[in-house]
Write a protein that holds these residues in place. Structure first.
Motif, PDB file in Angstrom:
ATOM      1  N   SER A   1      17.195 -35.992 -51.741  1.00 31.96           N
ATOM      2  CA  SER A   1      18.137 -37.058 -52.077  1.00 31.96           C
ATOM      3  C   SER A   1      17.745 -37.735 -53.377  1.00 31.96           C
ATOM      4  CB  SER A   1      18.184 -38.088 -50.950  1.00 31.96           C
ATOM      5  OG  SER A   1      16.908 -38.677 -50.799  1.00 31.96           O
ATOM      6  N   PHE A   2      16.474 -37.623 -53.753  1.00 33.68           N
ATOM      7  CA  PHE A   2      16.050 -38.180 -55.036  1.00 33.68           C
ATOM      8  C   PHE A   2      16.072 -37.113 -56.140  1.00 33.68           C
ATOM      9  CE2 PHE A   2      12.535 -38.805 -58.052  1.00 33.68           C
ATOM     10  CZ  PHE A   2      13.024 -39.926 -58.693  1.00 33.68           C
ATOM     11  N   THR A   3      15.449 -35.963 -55.871  1.00 26.97           N
ATOM     12  CA  THR A   3      15.268 -34.988 -56.949  1.00 26.97           C
ATOM     13  C   THR A   3      16.590 -34.368 -57.434  1.00 26.97           C
ATOM     14  OG1 THR A   3      14.798 -33.313 -55.277  1.00 26.97           O
ATOM     15  CG2 THR A   3      12.906 -34.315 -56.360  1.00 26.97           C
ATOM     16  N   VAL A   4      17.565 -34.203 -56.532  1.00 25.85           N
ATOM     17  CA  VAL A   4      18.805 -33.548 -56.958  1.00 25.85           C
ATOM     18  C   VAL A   4      19.634 -34.407 -57.923  1.00 25.85           C
ATOM     19  CG1 VAL A   4      21.006 -32.618 -56.139  1.00 25.85           C
ATOM     20  CG2 VAL A   4      18.883 -31.905 -55.058  1.00 25.85           C
ATOM     21  N   PRO A   5      19.991 -35.656 -57.545  1.00 26.67           N
ATOM     22  CA  PRO A   5      20.752 -36.443 -58.527  1.00 26.67           C
ATOM     23  C   PRO A   5      19.936 -36.765 -59.780  1.00 26.67           C
ATOM     24  CG  PRO A   5      20.277 -37.748 -56.548  1.00 26.67           C
ATOM     25  CD  PRO A   5      19.882 -36.347 -56.244  1.00 26.67           C
ATOM     26  N   PHE A   6      18.621 -36.935 -59.607  1.00 26.13           N
ATOM     27  CA  PHE A   6      17.752 -37.200 -60.758  1.00 26.13           C
ATOM     28  C   PHE A   6      17.798 -35.996 -61.705  1.00 26.13           C
ATOM     29  CE2 PHE A   6      13.130 -37.944 -62.193  1.00 26.13           C
ATOM     30  CZ  PHE A   6      13.496 -38.983 -63.031  1.00 26.13           C
ATOM     31  N   GLY A   7      17.677 -34.806 -61.121  1.00 26.89           N
ATOM     32  CA  GLY A   7      17.705 -33.578 -61.926  1.00 26.89           C
ATOM     33  C   GLY A   7      19.044 -33.375 -62.614  1.00 26.89           C
ATOM     34  N   ALA A   8      20.139 -33.686 -61.904  1.00 25.27           N
ATOM     35  CA  ALA A   8      21.462 -33.490 -62.508  1.00 25.27           C
ATOM     36  C   ALA A   8      21.598 -34.328 -63.772  1.00 25.27           C
ATOM     37  CB  ALA A   8      22.549 -33.858 -61.507  1.00 25.27           C
ATOM     38  N   THR A   9      20.856 -35.436 -63.821  1.00 22.15           N
ATOM     39  CA  THR A   9      20.948 -36.304 -64.988  1.00 22.15           C
ATOM     40  C   THR A   9      19.918 -35.951 -66.056  1.00 22.15           C
ATOM     41  OG1 THR A   9      21.533 -38.010 -63.432  1.00 22.15           O
ATOM     42  CG2 THR A   9      21.093 -38.729 -65.657  1.00 22.15           C
ATOM     43  N   ILE A  10      18.674 -35.748 -65.656  1.00 18.86           N
ATOM     44  CA  ILE A  10      17.659 -35.607 -66.714  1.00 18.86           C
ATOM     45  C   ILE A  10      17.235 -34.163 -66.974  1.00 18.86           C
ATOM     46  CG2 ILE A  10      16.735 -37.889 -66.106  1.00 18.86           C
ATOM     47  CD1 ILE A  10      14.127 -36.267 -65.378  1.00 18.86           C
ATOM     48  N   ASN A  11      17.611 -33.233 -66.097  1.00 17.13           N
ATOM     49  CA  ASN A  11      17.103 -31.876 -66.275  1.00 17.13           C
ATOM     50  C   ASN A  11      18.211 -30.931 -66.705  1.00 17.13           C
ATOM     51  OD1 ASN A  11      15.109 -29.750 -65.997  1.00 17.13           O
ATOM     52  ND2 ASN A  11      16.338 -29.070 -64.261  1.00 17.13           N
TER      53      ASN A  11
ATOM     54  N   THR B   1      25.498 -24.441 -67.166  1.00 17.37           N
ATOM     55  CA  THR B   1      25.476 -25.426 -66.075  1.00 17.37           C
ATOM     56  C   THR B   1      24.889 -24.792 -64.805  1.00 17.37           C
ATOM     57  OG1 THR B   1      27.416 -26.446 -67.048  1.00 17.37           O
ATOM     58  CG2 THR B   1      26.874 -27.127 -64.830  1.00 17.37           C
ATOM     59  N   ALA B   2      25.212 -23.511 -64.580  1.00 22.33           N
ATOM     60  CA  ALA B   2      24.648 -22.813 -63.410  1.00 22.33           C
ATOM     61  C   ALA B   2      23.124 -22.758 -63.528  1.00 22.33           C
ATOM     62  CB  ALA B   2      25.234 -21.413 -63.298  1.00 22.33           C
ATOM     63  N   VAL B   3      22.623 -22.571 -64.757  1.00 22.21           N
ATOM     64  CA  VAL B   3      21.163 -22.546 -64.951  1.00 22.21           C
ATOM     65  C   VAL B   3      20.579 -23.953 -64.756  1.00 22.21           C
ATOM     66  CG1 VAL B   3      19.323 -22.058 -66.627  1.00 22.21           C
ATOM     67  CG2 VAL B   3      21.313 -20.558 -66.489  1.00 22.21           C
ATOM     68  N   ASN B   4      21.289 -24.964 -65.255  1.00 21.82           N
ATOM     69  CA  ASN B   4      20.819 -26.351 -65.074  1.00 21.82           C
ATOM     70  C   ASN B   4      20.617 -26.669 -63.598  1.00 21.82           C
ATOM     71  OD1 ASN B   4      21.041 -26.742 -67.796  1.00 21.82           O
ATOM     72  ND2 ASN B   4      22.928 -27.927 -67.730  1.00 21.82           N
ATOM     73  N   VAL B   5      21.625 -26.313 -62.803  1.00 21.32           N
ATOM     74  CA  VAL B   5      21.581 -26.625 -61.374  1.00 21.32           C
ATOM     75  C   VAL B   5      20.474 -25.826 -60.671  1.00 21.32           C
ATOM     76  CG1 VAL B   5      22.911 -26.273 -59.274  1.00 21.32           C
ATOM     77  CG2 VAL B   5      23.960 -27.389 -61.208  1.00 21.32           C
ATOM     78  N   SER B   6      20.265 -24.583 -61.108  1.00 21.64           N
ATOM     79  CA  SER B   6      19.192 -23.777 -60.520  1.00 21.64           C
ATOM     80  C   SER B   6      17.840 -24.430 -60.786  1.00 21.64           C
ATOM     81  CB  SER B   6      19.167 -22.361 -61.104  1.00 21.64           C
ATOM     82  OG  SER B   6      20.445 -21.801 -61.058  1.00 21.64           O
ATOM     83  N   GLY B   7      17.671 -24.990 -61.986  1.00 25.87           N
ATOM     84  CA  GLY B   7      16.424 -25.682 -62.331  1.00 25.87           C
ATOM     85  C   GLY B   7      16.203 -26.879 -61.414  1.00 25.87           C
ATOM     86  N   ASP B   8      17.278 -27.621 -61.132  1.00 28.03           N
ATOM     87  CA  ASP B   8      17.154 -28.781 -60.239  1.00 28.03           C
ATOM     88  C   ASP B   8      16.678 -28.331 -58.861  1.00 28.03           C
ATOM     89  OD1 ASP B   8      18.325 -30.032 -62.363  1.00 28.03           O
ATOM     90  OD2 ASP B   8      20.302 -30.245 -61.444  1.00 28.03           O
ATOM     91  N   ALA B   9      17.225 -27.208 -58.402  1.00 25.82           N
ATOM     92  CA  ALA B   9      16.879 -26.726 -57.061  1.00 25.82           C
ATOM     93  C   ALA B   9      15.432 -26.220 -57.019  1.00 25.82           C
ATOM     94  CB  ALA B   9      17.839 -25.626 -56.633  1.00 25.82           C
TER      95      ALA B   9
END
Ligand code: ASP
Length: 444
Positions: A293-303, A385-393
């Motif tokens: 719940s923290f890392t996913v929205p945080f990643g969507a913004t900064i990663n 964007t698909a790569v961005n989201v994979s990085g967050d995960a």
């Protein structure tokens, strides 16, 4: 058939129909197909779907983050999760852009090329770091939510969670209710996801019918190097991070992340994909909600690894076309600027170009250069964007594993969290029970 297969079929069909419309010229201005199909049906269904996803983001992040903080119950642990994820996000972004510069520079894309820029691109200044830091604290949490300011929402949710913890026992029922609200929001994600195959079809058919692939051939060098580097990052660098830090199986990860990637690809927005990423990492990969719940929205913004790669390749490409030698210092500045720029910019469509204009201004490359790649950016945005989201995960999984907050049983189970038609089924008995309770309350 499970949902991922259906969505993939919708995606392939959308690509095929879009290409057909584009190549046969059916999409001419004013034609029936253009007005009623591409800019009618496809546009409306696609936009409604993206709206539905965006609708879920703020309440979902807010409730799940409060639950997360209450679930951790230890403020120090929260600090550790924050520090680790921040460090990993910055590290993967820096590796991404350095790889991009190395590959594009090694191949020498754009050297000896002479294409003229026909599109005018006006850059926008990204906010300075000081402002980004100031804006983390919202002056008005309601307006932060209304404007979808993710860092401010994260801050307010964490503070709410921490305060609930401090109130202690008395807040027990409040926590239980927020947990229920979180469950309701997750159910909504399931409902929205269940229409994805049709919506993804419409989104892709519209995008490809509008764009076609003509421009790609002109910029083929740029496109191939960029897509190649994105795939390298996804299949090699990110998986190496996963194995190195957590010893988890990359094949399982890659199989499970597909859904989130398809949503990211179709919407070109890490932010709009948050509900799906959150569901994927918690229910499919076994990351505890207190971390995700923290890392996913945080990643969507900064990663934004994919976006950073685009900036690296574009910088080399345009520097070569204009015959500018940036030198080592110039490229180091590019790396630093891209990493910093990714912190303050939200994951929405096309934001990468704005970040690129900031990088160009810093190293003295002409902004018109961006006009050259503008035409192909829309489609490349989908891939990155698909790569961005994979990085967050990946980072969410690694951080969860290191804190003992990952369920290996779920991670190893190929069928965990798969959406089946049953998931949106309404259980008649519970429905009736709930209705009876509500009317009993009314009678009282
Ligand atoms: N669309 C990307 C994202 O949402 C950002 C970008 O590269 O433009 O992650």
């Amino acid at each position: 058939m499970n949902l991922t297969t259906k969505v993939l079929i919708g995606m392939a069909a959308g690509l095929a129909i879009g290409l057909l419309i584009n190549l046969t010229g059916l999409n001419a201005e004013g034609s029936f197909v253009n007005e009623y199909l591409v800019n009618g049906f496809f546009l409306v269904v696609g936009k409604m779907f993206v709206n539905a996803l965006k609708m879920l983001v703020v309440p979902l992040v807010f409730f799940s983050l409060i639950c997360g903080v209450c679930g951790i119950g230890d403020i120090r642990l929260l600090g550790r999760i924050g520090t680790k994820s921040f460090a990993l996000y910055m590290l993967t972004t820096a590796i991404a852009i350095a790889t991009a510069i190395a590959i594009a520079g090694g191949i020498g894309i754009g050297e000896g090329m002479n294409i003229s820029s026909d599109a005018n691109f006006t850059g926008k200044d990204a906010p300075p770091l000081s402002q980004v830091l100031i804006d983390i604290i919202p002056t008005n949490p309601v307006s932060a939510m209304a404007n979808g300011e993710m860092l401010a929402i994260i801050f307010f949710a964490i503070l709410t969670g921490v305060s609930i913890l401090m109130v202690g026992k008395k807040a027990k029922s409040l926590v239980a209710n927020i947990e229920l609200l979180n469950e309701v929001m997750m159910k909504m994600v399931t409902i929205v996801m269940s229409v994805a195959p049709y919506a993804v079809f419409c989104l892709l058919a519209k995008a490809i019918a509008d764009l076609g692939l003509d421009l790609f051939w002109q910029l083929i060098g740029y496109v191939v190097v960029l897509v190649g580097t994105l795939l390298f990052h996804l299949f090699f660098t990110l998986q190496a991070v996963l194995v190195l830090f957590s010893r988890l199986s990359p094949t399982k990860f890659l199989r499970k992340i597909r859904n989130a990637q398809v949503f990211a690809f179709s919407t070109s927005s890490s932010n709009a994909t948050i509900p799906v990423t959150l569901r994927t990492v918690t229910e499919r990969m076994g990351v505890d909600n207190s971390v995700a719940s923290f890392t996913v929205p945080f990643g969507a913004t900064i990663n934004m690894d994919g976006t950073a790669i685009m900036q690296g390749v574009a910088t080399v490409f345009i520097a070569n076309i204009y015959g500018v030698d940036l030198g080592i210092a110039g490229y180091l500045t590019v790396i630093l600027m891209s990493v910093l720029a990714s912190i303050g910019t939200a994951g929405v469509p096309g934001v990468g170009l704005i970040m690129l204009s900031m990088v160009f201004a810093q190293v003295g490359l002409p902004l018109e250069g961006i006009g050259l790649i503008l035409g192909v950016d829309r489609l490349l945005d989908m891939i990155r964007t698909a790569v961005n989201v994979s990085g967050d995960a990946v980072v969410s999984t690694v951080v969860a594993k290191s804190e003992g907050k990952l369920s290996l049983a779920v991670y190893d189970d190929p069928n965990a969290g798969i959406l089946d038609p049953e998931s949106t089924h309404i259980d008649e008995e519970s429905e009736k029970e709930l209705a009876d309770t509500v009317s009993a309350i009314h009678d009282k």
